[in-house]
Design a protein around this motif. Structure first.
Motif, mmCIF file in Angstrom:
data_model
loop_
_atom_site.group_PDB
_atom_site.id
_atom_site.type_symbol
_atom_site.label_atom_id
_atom_site.label_comp_id
_atom_site.label_asym_id
_atom_site.label_seq_id
_atom_site.Cartn_x
_atom_site.Cartn_y
_atom_site.Cartn_z
ATOM 1 N N PHE A 108 29.640 63.905 -4.916
ATOM 2 C CA PHE A 108 30.239 62.773 -4.211
ATOM 3 C C PHE A 108 29.477 62.469 -2.918
ATOM 4 C CE2 PHE A 108 33.343 60.456 -1.697
ATOM 5 C CZ PHE A 108 33.911 59.605 -2.637
ATOM 6 N N ILE A 109 29.159 63.520 -2.168
ATOM 7 C CA ILE A 109 28.435 63.352 -0.901
ATOM 8 C C ILE A 109 27.049 62.758 -1.144
ATOM 9 C CG2 ILE A 109 27.322 64.634 0.982
ATOM 10 C CD1 ILE A 109 29.788 66.532 0.885
ATOM 11 N N ILE A 110 26.338 63.258 -2.150
ATOM 12 C CA ILE A 110 24.978 62.774 -2.401
ATOM 13 C C ILE A 110 24.992 61.333 -2.897
ATOM 14 C CG2 ILE A 110 22.925 63.121 -3.834
ATOM 15 C CD1 ILE A 110 23.298 66.112 -3.375
ATOM 16 N N TYR A 111 25.963 60.955 -3.725
ATOM 17 C CA TYR A 111 26.091 59.556 -4.135
ATOM 18 C C TYR A 111 26.361 58.687 -2.906
ATOM 19 C CZ TYR A 111 25.988 59.813 -9.253
ATOM 20 O OH TYR A 111 25.597 59.945 -10.562
ATOM 21 N N GLY A 112 27.175 59.156 -1.981
ATOM 22 C CA GLY A 112 27.433 58.412 -0.744
ATOM 23 C C GLY A 112 26.184 58.262 0.102
ATOM 24 N N GLN A 113 25.404 59.332 0.183
ATOM 25 C CA GLN A 113 24.153 59.260 0.944
ATOM 26 C C GLN A 113 23.178 58.279 0.309
ATOM 27 O OE1 GLN A 113 22.903 63.368 1.077
ATOM 28 N NE2 GLN A 113 23.885 63.705 3.066
ATOM 29 N N ASP A 114 23.153 58.235 -1.011
ATOM 30 C CA ASP A 114 22.260 57.296 -1.693
ATOM 31 C C ASP A 114 22.702 55.857 -1.433
ATOM 32 O OD1 ASP A 114 20.008 56.712 -3.428
ATOM 33 O OD2 ASP A 114 21.507 56.092 -4.906
ATOM 34 N N ARG B 270 24.272 54.810 1.199
ATOM 35 C CA ARG B 270 23.922 54.559 2.604
ATOM 36 C C ARG B 270 22.428 54.252 2.749
ATOM 37 N NH1 ARG B 270 24.473 59.017 7.272
ATOM 38 N NH2 ARG B 270 24.615 57.637 9.063
ATOM 39 N N ALA B 271 21.609 55.036 2.058
ATOM 40 C CA ALA B 271 20.162 54.805 2.106
ATOM 41 C C ALA B 271 19.809 53.449 1.504
ATOM 42 C CB ALA B 271 19.429 55.916 1.364
ATOM 43 N N ALA B 272 20.522 53.037 0.459
ATOM 44 C CA ALA B 272 20.270 51.728 -0.160
ATOM 45 C C ALA B 272 20.585 50.606 0.824
ATOM 46 C CB ALA B 272 21.106 51.579 -1.426
ATOM 47 N N LYS B 273 21.667 50.743 1.572
ATOM 48 C CA LYS B 273 22.040 49.721 2.547
ATOM 49 C C LYS B 273 21.046 49.651 3.702
ATOM 50 C CE LYS B 273 27.064 49.366 2.149
ATOM 51 N NZ LYS B 273 28.320 49.598 2.858
ATOM 52 N N MET B 274 20.551 50.821 4.114
ATOM 53 C CA MET B 274 19.665 50.880 5.273
ATOM 54 C C MET B 274 18.196 50.669 4.904
ATOM 55 S SD MET B 274 21.459 54.038 7.266
ATOM 56 C CE MET B 274 20.568 53.801 8.787
ATOM 57 N N GLY B 275 17.892 50.678 3.622
ATOM 58 C CA GLY B 275 16.507 50.487 3.195
ATOM 59 C C GLY B 275 15.637 51.707 3.403
ATOM 60 N N THR B 276 16.249 52.890 3.473
ATOM 61 C CA THR B 276 15.475 54.121 3.660
ATOM 62 C C THR B 276 15.288 54.816 2.309
ATOM 63 O OG1 THR B 276 17.483 55.389 4.156
ATOM 64 C CG2 THR B 276 16.304 54.431 6.031
ATOM 65 N N ARG B 277 14.656 55.976 2.363
ATOM 66 C CA ARG B 277 14.340 56.715 1.141
ATOM 67 C C ARG B 277 15.619 57.049 0.366
ATOM 68 N NH1 ARG B 277 9.865 60.883 -0.119
ATOM 69 N NH2 ARG B 277 10.780 61.915 -1.909
ATOM 70 N N THR C 104 30.299 65.105 -13.105
ATOM 71 C CA THR C 104 30.615 63.805 -13.696
ATOM 72 C C THR C 104 31.866 63.165 -13.094
ATOM 73 O OG1 THR C 104 29.533 64.475 -15.735
ATOM 74 C CG2 THR C 104 30.981 62.585 -15.872
ATOM 75 N N PRO C 105 32.973 63.900 -12.901
ATOM 76 C CA PRO C 105 34.139 63.246 -12.287
ATOM 77 C C PRO C 105 33.824 62.653 -10.910
ATOM 78 C CG PRO C 105 34.783 65.338 -13.252
ATOM 79 C CD PRO C 105 33.280 65.279 -13.315
ATOM 80 N N ALA C 106 33.081 63.386 -10.095
ATOM 81 C CA ALA C 106 32.722 62.887 -8.769
ATOM 82 C C ALA C 106 31.733 61.734 -8.856
ATOM 83 C CB ALA C 106 32.133 64.010 -7.918
ATOM 84 N N ALA C 107 30.858 61.761 -9.845
ATOM 85 C CA ALA C 107 29.899 60.661 -10.019
ATOM 86 C C ALA C 107 30.660 59.364 -10.293
ATOM 87 C CB ALA C 107 28.928 60.971 -11.147
ATOM 88 N N TYR C 108 31.625 59.416 -11.194
ATOM 89 C CA TYR C 108 32.424 58.219 -11.485
ATOM 90 C C TYR C 108 33.277 57.815 -10.286
ATOM 91 C CZ TYR C 108 31.146 57.733 -16.372
ATOM 92 O OH TYR C 108 30.448 57.509 -17.530
ATOM 93 N N ALA C 109 33.856 58.793 -9.599
ATOM 94 C CA ALA C 109 34.670 58.489 -8.419
ATOM 95 C C ALA C 109 33.822 57.870 -7.311
ATOM 96 C CB ALA C 109 35.359 59.755 -7.913
ATOM 97 N N ARG D 203 30.977 56.260 -7.645
ATOM 98 C CA ARG D 203 30.540 54.917 -8.060
ATOM 99 C C ARG D 203 31.630 53.898 -7.748
ATOM 100 N NH1 ARG D 203 29.201 54.564 -13.930
ATOM 101 N NH2 ARG D 203 28.199 52.637 -13.362
ATOM 102 N N ALA D 204 32.866 54.248 -8.011
ATOM 103 C CA ALA D 204 33.973 53.321 -7.738
ATOM 104 C C ALA D 204 34.225 53.197 -6.233
ATOM 105 C CB ALA D 204 35.235 53.799 -8.446
ATOM 106 N N TYR D 205 34.228 54.322 -5.537
ATOM 107 C CA TYR D 205 34.539 54.321 -4.103
ATOM 108 C C TYR D 205 33.474 53.601 -3.286
ATOM 109 C CZ TYR D 205 35.821 56.062 0.504
ATOM 110 O OH TYR D 205 36.182 56.152 1.829
ATOM 111 N N PHE D 206 32.217 53.898 -3.547
ATOM 112 C CA PHE D 206 31.124 53.297 -2.787
ATOM 113 C C PHE D 206 30.618 51.992 -3.413
ATOM 114 C CE2 PHE D 206 30.525 57.944 -1.936
ATOM 115 C CZ PHE D 206 30.894 57.910 -0.601
ATOM 116 N N ARG D 207 31.155 51.634 -4.569
ATOM 117 C CA ARG D 207 30.661 50.473 -5.339
ATOM 118 C C ARG D 207 29.139 50.577 -5.478
ATOM 119 N NH1 ARG D 207 34.628 47.584 -2.048
ATOM 120 N NH2 ARG D 207 36.403 47.134 -3.389
#
Length: 128
Positions: free
Chosen positions: A51-57, A59-66, A82-87, A89-93
């Protein structure tokens, strides 16, 4: 079986040694319970990390960083997140439409469901 015999018999998941049936059966049950707790702890940690790493990704997408490579995100799902990956994806869109990422994540979920169903089938087979 003769008194004082040291042979073990397995019955209903318990090991039977004359005079010590209850103790050995509880020992096997305790070991199984500890393994379940260990596995659940692993799943909790991997899902929090996912969940944390999906959130960081996101954030990086929004900021244009790596960004975090898609293979890393999919690997985290594959090893139990997998449960956190789906969660996430929904939480961070995040990565909700992206192909082939979504298809690969769905395939991982299907694979994991098949593994769980087969594991349960073989575990409970013969315990009826």
């Amino acid at each position: 079986m003769a008194p004082g015999s040291l042979s073990l018999l397995q019955h209903s998941g318990c090991y039977i040694l004359p005079g010590r049936q209850t103790q050995l059966c509880l020992s096997v049950a305790k070991e199984t319970r500890e393994n379940v707790y260990l596995f659940l702890g692993y799943l909790l940690v991997i899902n929090i990390l996912t969940f944390i790493i999906y959130g960081q990704d996101k954030r990086a997408a929004k900021m244009g960083t790596r960004r975090v490579p898609e293979n890393v995100l999919l690997f985290l799902a594959f090893i139990g997140g997998t449960p956190a990956a789906y969660a996430a994806r929904a939480y961070f869109r995040h990565k909700t439409i992206k192909q082939p990422f979504s298809t690969r994540l769905h395939l991982i979920l299907i694979f994991q469901i098949v593994v769980v169903v087969l594991s349960l089938f073989f575990f409970f087979r013969g315990q009826a």
